[in-house]
Design a protein around this motif. Structure first.
Motif, PDB file in Angstrom:
ATOM      1  N   VAL A  52      -2.352   7.965   1.959  1.00 10.02           N
ATOM      2  CA  VAL A  52      -2.427   9.426   1.902  1.00 10.02           C
ATOM      3  C   VAL A  52      -1.401  10.065   2.844  1.00 10.02           C
ATOM      4  O   VAL A  52      -0.762  11.063   2.503  1.00 10.02           O
ATOM      5  N   GLN A 164      -7.993  12.514   2.854  1.00  9.65           N
ATOM      6  CA  GLN A 164      -7.044  13.581   2.499  1.00  9.65           C
ATOM      7  C   GLN A 164      -7.458  14.897   3.152  1.00  9.65           C
ATOM      8  O   GLN A 164      -6.625  15.604   3.745  1.00  9.65           O
ATOM      9  N   ALA A 182      -2.463  11.406  -2.253  1.00  8.37           N
ATOM     10  CA  ALA A 182      -3.828  11.002  -2.600  1.00  8.37           C
ATOM     11  C   ALA A 182      -3.978  10.897  -4.114  1.00  8.37           C
ATOM     12  O   ALA A 182      -4.579   9.944  -4.623  1.00  8.37           O
TER      13      ALA A 182
END
Length: 317
Positions: A52, A164, A182
């Motif tokens: 992420v 995230q 993500a």
């Protein structure tokens, strides 16, 4: 060569080396300057966070590769890393030390994410075998929540989204990049989920025997039945009665493979396998990468793909 010229060359060379060294240090400092410091606990949290974060964060894992995370405790150096983190990522339950460590290493600016929070957790059985004076009190059983949500590719997506959100909170300026990263990684997890569904929906057998109870969420997601020899902790030793129950189940359901894992001694799984004449194979709970995994450039997706191949082979004998 005249001595003054030789000295000038030596001094010039030395100065060049010093300046080059300073330049390299400056480049290294610049490469991490302005980046988030993301501290994670064990491998899945590290991998999800790294995917992420992309180039916007320096992501580290506290628990080293090859270490079993259930019994790990942070050192003074680890506590300093926790204190100085911009974001701290942990799964929950596995890290029994996390709450006290976060309290001791207080940092009001730090964003903390418990990645499994919000996921409906299953109950698992922990067996505590005590040998007291009275035989009837030799076996006590307690119920604990199962932390191994990362082994279900669907629930892993929820953990990625939680990470995230934490990175976006800590660094809103790069929010769009975190979402894009993500989304891309979740697409890979969705492909992995589809592969599990396609491979296991029509498997000849639905039952598999594991050394410890790490695969309950995966089993539930894909309509399988996990039969663990030990409980949620890989360090548990099953009683003779429990071993006999597993052997009986394996014989009745024609189990041909007993699964063991990479970071724990496989002797218990081998005993059961020998008793019923079954083979043994690895089903990796991804609590940490082994030296062999690293050498083979394996990551979460790669290890889970290997797990799927192992299950396909075992369930279709």
């Amino acid at each position: 060569m005249k001595s003054w010229l030789r000295k000038s060359i030596v001094l010039g060379t030395g100065l060049s080396l010093i300046l080059a060294g300073c330049g390299n240090q400056a480049k290294e400092a610049a490469s991490t300057e302005g980046k988030l410091k993301v501290v994670t606990t064990f491998y899945p949290m590290y991998e999800f966070s790294k995917q992420v974060a992309g180039d916007h964060a320096e992501v580290v894992a506290l628990i080293p590769s090859g270490a079993e995370p259930h019994d790990w405790e942070p050192s003074a150096k680890d506590m300093a890393a926790i204190k100085n983190a911009d974001v701290f990522v942990y799964n929950g339950i596995v890290e029994g030390w996390a709450d006290s460590a976060l309290s001791s290493a207080a940092n009001e600016q730090r964003v903390v994410v418990e990645a499994s929070k919000g996921i409906s957790l299953m109950e698992g059985e922990e067996h505590d075998h005590e040998h007291g004076e009275e035989e009837e009190h030799s076996h006590e059983e307690e119920t604990h929540l199962d932390p191994h949500v990362w082994l279900d590719p669907v629930l892993a997506q929820q953990e990625v989204r939680a990470i995230q959100a934490a990175l976006e909170q800590a660094d809103p300026g790069n929010k769009e990049d975190y979402k894009k990263n993500a989304d891309q990684y979740i697409a890979k997890l969705q492909e992995l989920d589809l592969s599990f569904k396609e491979a296991l929906t029509n498997a000849k057998h639905k039952e598999f025997v594991t050394q410890h109870a790490a695969f309950g969420y995966l089993a539930k997601q894909y309509g399988l039945t996990q039969v663990p020899i030990a409980g949620l902790s890989p360090e548990q030793e099953p009683s003779p009665g429990e071993m006999a129950e597993v052997v009986k189940f394996a014989k009745e359901h024609q189990v041909q493979t007993i699964f063991f894992e990479t970071l724990v001694d496989p002797k218990v799984a081998q005993v059961v396998a020998d008793e019923i004449g079954a083979a043994t194979a690895v089903l990796n709970p991804l609590e940490g990468l082994t030296v062999e995994d690293i050498k083979n450039n394996l990551d979460y997706i790669g290890v889970m793909t290997n797990n799927l191949e192992a299950l396909k082979k075992a369930l279709n004998v």
